[in-house]
Design a protein around this motif. Structure first.
Motif, PDB file in Angstrom:
ATOM      1  N   TYR A 179      30.976  20.201  40.716  1.00 55.94           N
ATOM      2  CA  TYR A 179      30.846  19.334  39.533  1.00 55.94           C
ATOM      3  C   TYR A 179      32.191  18.737  39.133  1.00 55.94           C
ATOM      4  O   TYR A 179      32.570  18.716  37.960  1.00 55.94           O
ATOM      5  CB  TYR A 179      30.241  20.108  38.358  1.00 55.94           C
ATOM      6  N   ASP A 180      32.933  18.260  40.135  1.00 57.27           N
ATOM      7  CA  ASP A 180      34.232  17.625  39.927  1.00 57.27           C
ATOM      8  C   ASP A 180      35.261  18.564  39.294  1.00 57.27           C
ATOM      9  O   ASP A 180      36.219  18.116  38.663  1.00 57.27           O
ATOM     10  CB  ASP A 180      34.089  16.372  39.049  1.00 57.27           C
ATOM     11  N   ARG A 181      35.062  19.844  39.461  1.00 54.73           N
ATOM     12  CA  ARG A 181      36.016  20.821  38.947  1.00 54.73           C
ATOM     13  C   ARG A 181      36.440  21.754  40.076  1.00 54.73           C
ATOM     14  O   ARG A 181      35.687  21.984  41.027  1.00 54.73           O
ATOM     15  CB  ARG A 181      35.397  21.643  37.813  1.00 54.73           C
ATOM     16  N   VAL A 182      37.646  22.283  39.962  1.00 52.88           N
ATOM     17  CA  VAL A 182      38.138  23.263  40.920  1.00 52.88           C
ATOM     18  C   VAL A 182      37.995  24.649  40.305  1.00 52.88           C
ATOM     19  O   VAL A 182      38.464  24.899  39.189  1.00 52.88           O
ATOM     20  CB  VAL A 182      39.614  23.006  41.295  1.00 52.88           C
ATOM     21  N   THR A 183      37.323  25.537  41.016  1.00 54.05           N
ATOM     22  CA  THR A 183      37.057  26.891  40.519  1.00 54.05           C
ATOM     23  C   THR A 183      37.562  27.907  41.529  1.00 54.05           C
ATOM     24  O   THR A 183      37.468  27.696  42.741  1.00 54.05           O
ATOM     25  CB  THR A 183      35.544  27.100  40.302  1.00 54.05           C
ATOM     26  N   ARG A 184      38.089  29.008  41.036  1.00 52.49           N
ATOM     27  CA  ARG A 184      38.537  30.112  41.882  1.00 52.49           C
ATOM     28  C   ARG A 184      37.762  31.354  41.453  1.00 52.49           C
ATOM     29  O   ARG A 184      37.731  31.705  40.274  1.00 52.49           O
ATOM     30  CB  ARG A 184      40.034  30.341  41.733  1.00 52.49           C
ATOM     31  N   ALA A 185      37.133  32.036  42.412  1.00 51.96           N
ATOM     32  CA  ALA A 185      36.293  33.182  42.073  1.00 51.96           C
ATOM     33  C   ALA A 185      36.265  34.197  43.203  1.00 51.96           C
ATOM     34  O   ALA A 185      36.473  33.854  44.372  1.00 51.96           O
ATOM     35  CB  ALA A 185      34.868  32.708  41.759  1.00 51.96           C
ATOM     36  N   ARG A 186      36.002  35.447  42.854  1.00 53.60           N
ATOM     37  CA  ARG A 186      35.803  36.478  43.861  1.00 53.60           C
ATOM     38  C   ARG A 186      34.587  36.119  44.706  1.00 53.60           C
ATOM     39  O   ARG A 186      33.691  35.396  44.239  1.00 53.60           O
ATOM     40  CB  ARG A 186      35.571  37.833  43.185  1.00 53.60           C
ATOM     41  N   CYS A 187      34.522  36.630  45.926  1.00 51.32           N
ATOM     42  CA  CYS A 187      33.406  36.229  46.771  1.00 51.32           C
ATOM     43  C   CYS A 187      33.109  37.235  47.871  1.00 51.32           C
ATOM     44  O   CYS A 187      33.957  38.057  48.247  1.00 51.32           O
ATOM     45  CB  CYS A 187      33.676  34.851  47.393  1.00 51.32           C
ATOM     46  N   PHE A 188      31.895  37.169  48.372  1.00 42.27           N
ATOM     47  CA  PHE A 188      31.495  37.793  49.625  1.00 42.27           C
ATOM     48  C   PHE A 188      31.737  36.738  50.712  1.00 42.27           C
ATOM     49  O   PHE A 188      31.425  35.553  50.507  1.00 42.27           O
ATOM     50  CB  PHE A 188      30.008  38.132  49.621  1.00 42.27           C
ATOM     51  N   VAL A 189      32.259  37.142  51.851  1.00 43.53           N
ATOM     52  CA  VAL A 189      32.469  36.187  52.929  1.00 43.53           C
ATOM     53  C   VAL A 189      32.097  36.829  54.260  1.00 43.53           C
ATOM     54  O   VAL A 189      32.400  38.001  54.502  1.00 43.53           O
ATOM     55  CB  VAL A 189      33.922  35.656  52.953  1.00 43.53           C
ATOM     56  N   SER A 190      31.430  36.060  55.102  1.00 46.26           N
ATOM     57  CA  SER A 190      31.026  36.548  56.417  1.00 46.26           C
ATOM     58  C   SER A 190      31.204  35.437  57.448  1.00 46.26           C
ATOM     59  O   SER A 190      31.106  34.253  57.123  1.00 46.26           O
ATOM     60  CB  SER A 190      29.560  36.996  56.379  1.00 46.26           C
ATOM     61  N   ASN A 191      31.467  35.847  58.675  1.00 47.88           N
ATOM     62  CA  ASN A 191      31.461  34.894  59.786  1.00 47.88           C
ATOM     63  C   ASN A 191      30.294  35.186  60.728  1.00 47.88           C
ATOM     64  O   ASN A 191      30.273  34.716  61.862  1.00 47.88           O
ATOM     65  CB  ASN A 191      32.786  34.935  60.547  1.00 47.88           C
ATOM     66  N   GLY A 192      29.330  35.959  60.236  1.00 45.66           N
ATOM     67  CA  GLY A 192      28.169  36.329  61.030  1.00 45.66           C
ATOM     68  C   GLY A 192      28.340  37.626  61.786  1.00 45.66           C
ATOM     69  O   GLY A 192      27.348  38.249  62.176  1.00 45.66           O
ATOM     70  N   MET A 193      29.581  38.041  61.990  1.00 47.08           N
ATOM     71  CA  MET A 193      29.863  39.282  62.726  1.00 47.08           C
ATOM     72  C   MET A 193      30.390  40.379  61.822  1.00 47.08           C
ATOM     73  O   MET A 193      30.114  41.544  62.027  1.00 47.08           O
ATOM     74  CB  MET A 193      30.853  39.014  63.856  1.00 47.08           C
ATOM     75  N   ARG A 194      31.189  40.004  60.820  1.00 51.15           N
ATOM     76  CA  ARG A 194      31.686  40.972  59.847  1.00 51.15           C
ATOM     77  C   ARG A 194      31.592  40.357  58.463  1.00 51.15           C
ATOM     78  O   ARG A 194      31.543  39.133  58.297  1.00 51.15           O
ATOM     79  CB  ARG A 194      33.111  41.412  60.146  1.00 51.15           C
ATOM     80  N   MET A 195      31.552  41.234  57.467  1.00 51.82           N
ATOM     81  CA  MET A 195      31.491  40.787  56.083  1.00 51.82           C
ATOM     82  C   MET A 195      32.558  41.502  55.275  1.00 51.82           C
ATOM     83  O   MET A 195      32.761  42.712  55.419  1.00 51.82           O
ATOM     84  CB  MET A 195      30.115  41.056  55.472  1.00 51.82           C
ATOM     85  N   LEU A 196      33.249  40.729  54.428  1.00 52.69           N
ATOM     86  CA  LEU A 196      34.233  41.273  53.509  1.00 52.69           C
ATOM     87  C   LEU A 196      33.684  41.177  52.095  1.00 52.69           C
ATOM     88  O   LEU A 196      33.135  40.135  51.707  1.00 52.69           O
ATOM     89  CB  LEU A 196      35.551  40.502  53.614  1.00 52.69           C
ATOM     90  N   LEU A 197      33.836  42.245  51.325  1.00 57.32           N
ATOM     91  CA  LEU A 197      33.252  42.303  49.991  1.00 57.32           C
ATOM     92  C   LEU A 197      34.293  42.036  48.913  1.00 57.32           C
ATOM     93  O   LEU A 197      35.472  42.362  49.069  1.00 57.32           O
ATOM     94  CB  LEU A 197      32.615  43.669  49.747  1.00 57.32           C
ATOM     95  N   PRO A 198      33.862  41.474  47.786  1.00 54.80           N
ATOM     96  CA  PRO A 198      34.799  41.197  46.693  1.00 54.80           C
ATOM     97  C   PRO A 198      35.222  42.478  45.990  1.00 54.80           C
ATOM     98  O   PRO A 198      34.507  43.487  45.997  1.00 54.80           O
ATOM     99  CB  PRO A 198      33.985  40.306  45.749  1.00 54.80           C
ATOM    100  N   SER A 199      36.356  42.428  45.358  1.00 51.99           N
ATOM    101  CA  SER A 199      36.805  43.525  44.526  1.00 51.99           C
ATOM    102  C   SER A 199      35.980  43.569  43.244  1.00 51.99           C
ATOM    103  O   SER A 199      35.810  42.547  42.567  1.00 51.99           O
ATOM    104  CB  SER A 199      38.291  43.341  44.180  1.00 51.99           C
TER     105      SER A 199
END
Length: 253
Positions: A179-199
């Motif tokens: 929405y035309d804004r820049v946001t920074r947030a914790r996240c879950f991220v995966s590349n399909g092989m491994r997943m990293l969890l947010p703090s």
């Protein structure tokens, strides 16, 4: 109502407002707005980097921080546990803030609260050799990793091209445009092989998912990201992600 219809209702009811469905290595999870990851098929909830009492621990280094981080983490953990009622909990990464947590960190009230949250559940503290010890009174099983239904849960990711790994210790964050804004947030991220969890804890350092230090773990291609922001967990398209060097340019658009 048939058993099939009843089962479908119960499963759909897990996907509450603020949660997102996550598919990883052929298994279905729920990314919760508290930062927890729930695995319905195994009745297992995973938290990463609770960082309990880290504000008090950092204060020893003359860092001026609000003293409410432990209360907030307990409230998030209690909220997630009460809604999903898992039989098993896996706590990854930095669960406690420093080596003095039992002697001068968590209060007796905090420890009793944690014991109440753990009551009736199989609880695993997945931690590394350099992580603070778990208070003896708290209980649970301390281990370097947990294997469950072909997945391996680790306190931090192995620096090697492996698959079926869920890890803490990285504190991933996403910077993105919306929405035309820049946001920074914790996240879950995966590349399909491994997943990293947010703090789940408040004072964990954040690592941008596009940071080059994560290249050996995740790469930049084919990332799947679910951010935790404004009381929701929701997916973000890869094209919305910004590296830290792109943030200033995006904010000037």
């Amino acid at each position: 109502m048939s058993d099939t219809a009843s089962l479908k209702y119960e499963r759909d009811d897990l996907f509450q407002v603020g949660a997102a469905r996550v598919l990883f290595c052929g298994k279905s999870f729920i990314a919760d707005h508290t930062g927890a990851l729930y695995w319905p098929a195994e009745e297992t909830m995973i938290f990463s980097d609770l960082c309990l009492d880290k504000g008090s621990y950092l204060a020893e280094d003359d860092a001026v921080l609000p003293p409410y981080d432990t209360l907030s983490v307990f409230e998030k953990v209690e909220d997630a546990l009460s809604r999903y009622d898992p039989a098993r909990v896996i706590a990854l990464g930095e669960s406690f803030g420093g080596p003095n947590v039992y002697r001068r960190g968590l209060s007796i009230h905090d420890i009793d609260w944690l014991i109440d949250l753990m009551d009736g559940r199989d609880w695993y503290w997945v931690s590394g050799e350099d992580d603070p010890g778990i208070p003896e009174k708290v209980g649970g099983t301390v281990c370097p990793n947990v294997s469950l239904a072909s997945l391996r849960f680790r306190n931090e990711p192995v620096r090697a091209p492996i698959t079926h790994e869920v890890a803490g210790g990285v504190h991933p964050v996403a910077t993105f445009t919306q929405y035309d804004r820049v946001t920074r947030a914790r996240c879950f991220v995966s590349n399909g092989m491994r997943m990293l969890l947010p703090s789940v804890g408040h004072y964990g350092p954040g690592t941008n998912v596009l940071d080059k230090t994560l290249d050996p773990l995740m790469g930049h291609e084919g990332l799947f990201v679910w951010v935790v922001s404004h009381g929701q967990a929701f997916p973000i398209a890869a094209g919305q992600l910004l590296g830290e060097d792109e943030v200033e340019d995006a904010s000037l658009m």
